[in-house]
Design a protein around this motif. Structure first.
Motif, PDB file in Angstrom:
ATOM      1  N   ALA A 110      -6.166   2.271   2.896  1.00 19.49           N
ATOM      2  CA  ALA A 110      -6.707   1.552   1.735  1.00 19.49           C
ATOM      3  C   ALA A 110      -7.455   2.513   0.820  1.00 19.49           C
ATOM      4  N   ALA A 111      -8.203   3.434   1.418  1.00 23.34           N
ATOM      5  CA  ALA A 111      -8.925   4.428   0.626  1.00 23.34           C
ATOM      6  C   ALA A 111      -7.962   5.335  -0.133  1.00 23.34           C
ATOM      7  N   SER A 112      -6.802   5.635   0.461  1.00 25.38           N
ATOM      8  CA  SER A 112      -5.824   6.478  -0.235  1.00 25.38           C
ATOM      9  C   SER A 112      -5.257   5.756  -1.452  1.00 25.38           C
ATOM     10  N   VAL A 113      -5.066   4.441  -1.339  1.00 24.38           N
ATOM     11  CA  VAL A 113      -4.608   3.655  -2.497  1.00 24.38           C
ATOM     12  C   VAL A 113      -5.650   3.730  -3.604  1.00 24.38           C
ATOM     13  N   MET A 114      -6.910   3.527  -3.237  1.00 24.59           N
ATOM     14  CA  MET A 114      -7.987   3.555  -4.231  1.00 24.59           C
ATOM     15  C   MET A 114      -8.134   4.940  -4.859  1.00 24.59           C
ATOM     16  N   GLY A 136      -3.557   2.340 -12.326  1.00 24.39           N
ATOM     17  CA  GLY A 136      -4.643   2.919 -11.539  1.00 24.39           C
ATOM     18  C   GLY A 136      -5.710   1.893 -11.197  1.00 24.39           C
ATOM     19  N   CYS A 137      -6.119   1.093 -12.173  1.00 26.12           N
ATOM     20  CA  CYS A 137      -7.129   0.055 -11.918  1.00 26.12           C
ATOM     21  C   CYS A 137      -6.615  -0.979 -10.930  1.00 26.12           C
ATOM     22  N   THR A 138      -5.352  -1.336 -11.059  1.00 26.13           N
ATOM     23  CA  THR A 138      -4.746  -2.287 -10.127  1.00 26.13           C
ATOM     24  C   THR A 138      -4.781  -1.723  -8.712  1.00 26.13           C
ATOM     25  N   MET A 139      -4.497  -0.430  -8.572  1.00 21.33           N
ATOM     26  CA  MET A 139      -4.527   0.200  -7.255  1.00 21.33           C
ATOM     27  C   MET A 139      -5.942   0.212  -6.680  1.00 21.33           C
ATOM     28  N   ILE A 140      -6.932   0.437  -7.526  1.00 22.80           N
ATOM     29  CA  ILE A 140      -8.320   0.430  -7.053  1.00 22.80           C
ATOM     30  C   ILE A 140      -8.682  -0.958  -6.528  1.00 22.80           C
ATOM     31  N   VAL A 141      -8.328  -1.988  -7.278  1.00 22.43           N
ATOM     32  CA  VAL A 141      -8.629  -3.367  -6.870  1.00 22.43           C
ATOM     33  C   VAL A 141      -7.866  -3.737  -5.600  1.00 22.43           C
ATOM     34  N   LEU A 142      -6.566  -3.417  -5.561  1.00 21.21           N
ATOM     35  CA  LEU A 142      -5.781  -3.735  -4.362  1.00 21.21           C
ATOM     36  C   LEU A 142      -6.279  -2.975  -3.142  1.00 21.21           C
ATOM     37  N   VAL A 198      -2.897  15.313  -1.754  1.00 21.54           N
ATOM     38  CA  VAL A 198      -1.594  14.712  -1.469  1.00 21.54           C
ATOM     39  C   VAL A 198      -1.258  14.876   0.015  1.00 21.54           C
ATOM     40  N   ALA A 199      -1.551  16.026   0.586  1.00 18.79           N
ATOM     41  CA  ALA A 199      -1.291  16.253   2.007  1.00 18.79           C
ATOM     42  C   ALA A 199      -2.134  15.316   2.875  1.00 18.79           C
ATOM     43  N   LEU A 200      -3.372  15.104   2.498  1.00 16.87           N
ATOM     44  CA  LEU A 200      -4.234  14.196   3.245  1.00 16.87           C
ATOM     45  C   LEU A 200      -3.667  12.775   3.227  1.00 16.87           C
ATOM     46  N   PHE A 201      -3.294  12.299   2.049  1.00 19.53           N
ATOM     47  CA  PHE A 201      -2.718  10.959   1.936  1.00 19.53           C
ATOM     48  C   PHE A 201      -1.414  10.867   2.731  1.00 19.53           C
ATOM     49  N   ASP A 212       0.823  -1.209   0.000  1.00 19.31           N
ATOM     50  CA  ASP A 212       0.000   0.000   0.000  1.00 19.31           C
ATOM     51  C   ASP A 212       0.858   1.260   0.000  1.00 19.31           C
ATOM     52  N   HIS A 213       1.887   1.280   0.838  1.00 18.75           N
ATOM     53  CA  HIS A 213       2.780   2.443   0.878  1.00 18.75           C
ATOM     54  C   HIS A 213       3.532   2.595  -0.440  1.00 18.75           C
ATOM     55  N   LEU A 214       4.050   1.512  -0.931  1.00 20.24           N
ATOM     56  CA  LEU A 214       4.806   1.532  -2.186  1.00 20.24           C
ATOM     57  C   LEU A 214       3.957   2.090  -3.325  1.00 20.24           C
ATOM     58  N   LEU A 215       2.733   1.603  -3.443  1.00 18.46           N
ATOM     59  CA  LEU A 215       1.851   2.062  -4.516  1.00 18.46           C
ATOM     60  C   LEU A 215       1.524   3.543  -4.391  1.00 18.46           C
ATOM     61  N   VAL A 216       1.252   3.995  -3.179  1.00 19.35           N
ATOM     62  CA  VAL A 216       0.913   5.413  -2.992  1.00 19.35           C
ATOM     63  C   VAL A 216       2.102   6.296  -3.332  1.00 19.35           C
ATOM     64  N   MET A 217       3.290   5.914  -2.879  1.00 21.04           N
ATOM     65  CA  MET A 217       4.480   6.736  -3.148  1.00 21.04           C
ATOM     66  C   MET A 217       4.749   6.829  -4.651  1.00 21.04           C
ATOM     67  N   LEU A 218       4.683   5.685  -5.340  1.00 24.86           N
ATOM     68  CA  LEU A 218       4.892   5.696  -6.792  1.00 24.86           C
ATOM     69  C   LEU A 218       3.787   6.476  -7.500  1.00 24.86           C
ATOM     70  N   ALA A 219       2.550   6.267  -7.062  1.00 23.18           N
ATOM     71  CA  ALA A 219       1.410   6.923  -7.723  1.00 23.18           C
ATOM     72  C   ALA A 219       1.462   8.439  -7.584  1.00 23.18           C
ATOM     73  N   VAL A 220       1.903   8.935  -6.440  1.00 20.99           N
ATOM     74  CA  VAL A 220       2.038  10.386  -6.284  1.00 20.99           C
ATOM     75  C   VAL A 220       3.014  10.913  -7.328  1.00 20.99           C
ATOM     76  N   GLY A 221       4.124  10.210  -7.523  1.00 20.41           N
ATOM     77  CA  GLY A 221       5.096  10.630  -8.533  1.00 20.41           C
ATOM     78  C   GLY A 221       4.545  10.550  -9.942  1.00 20.41           C
ATOM     79  N   VAL A 222       3.858   9.458 -10.262  1.00 20.69           N
ATOM     80  CA  VAL A 222       3.273   9.311 -11.608  1.00 20.69           C
ATOM     81  C   VAL A 222       2.231  10.396 -11.838  1.00 20.69           C
TER      82      VAL A 222
END
Length: 186
Positions: free
Chosen positions: A93-97, A173-179, A118-121, A41-51
């Motif tokens: 989990a909601a932040s990942v989605m 993005g879809c993968t993050m929603i499912v995860l 981004v600040a909330l996440f 979850d952390h990994l995905l959020v960190m990468l997603a913020v950059g993307v």
């Protein structure tokens, strides 16, 4: 650019599921550095913020990641004082989605709203990290976490700058929603 893509893929493949939350012993710089890399979850959020920052372009490429790192540090300090939110796992989990949705859907948001999201996440992830920090080595652990977070944001921006195909962004993005939904179910 190919190295950044391979590094990101390797991080995703070898990262265990959401284990970066309270109840795990975290000590020292190297443990702090590995912390964001060992929870999916952390990994995905960190990468997603950059993307997402790279997708937006312009000053967002540095503003969004910098906001995340600074606010995550503040959230970690708050977590170290004992402050917590009861449904933290649900909120993570909601932040990942939510970030998954932001990668899939292309609509323009005002910069202030982008920074606010981004600040909330970041504060949520900071609280989760801060709850685990020992008072004796908290500074070293936090320094490691912040460095790893910034590097993951950089990988995300690099992926986006390499003209990451829209389809790939949508798949991520879809993968993050499912995860994120799976994290909610666990």
């Amino acid at each position: 650019m190919k190295i950044a893509r391979l590094a990101a893929l390797g991080l995703l493949v070898f990262s265990p599921l959401a284990l970066a939350h309270p109840g795990h012993a975290v000590h020292g710089f190297s443990a702090g550095f590995m912390h964001p890399l060992t929870g999916l979850d952390h990994l995905l959020v960190m990468l997603a913020v950059g993307v997402w920052a790279g997708k937006i372009g312009g000053a967002a490429r540095w503003q969004l990641p910098l906001t995340f790192v600074v606010v995550m540090a503040l959230g970690a300090l708050l977590g170290m004082t004992g402050y917590s939110l009861a449904p933290i796992e649900t909120l993570l989990a909601a932040s990942v989605m939510a970030l998954g949705v932001l990668l899939v859907v292309s609509f323009r948001l005002p910069r202030l709203l982008q920074l606010g999201l981004v600040a909330l996440f970041a504060v949520l992830h900071g609280l989760a990290h801060g709850a685990e920090l020992s008072s004796g080595q908290g500074a070293y652990v936090m320094l490691g976490m912040l460095l790893a977070t910034a590097l993951l944001h950089g990988v995300g921006v690099s992926l986006s700058a390499s003209r990451l195909p829209r389809l790939v962004q949508s798949v991520i993005g879809c993968t993050m929603i499912v995860l994120g939904a799976c994290f909610l179910a666990v």
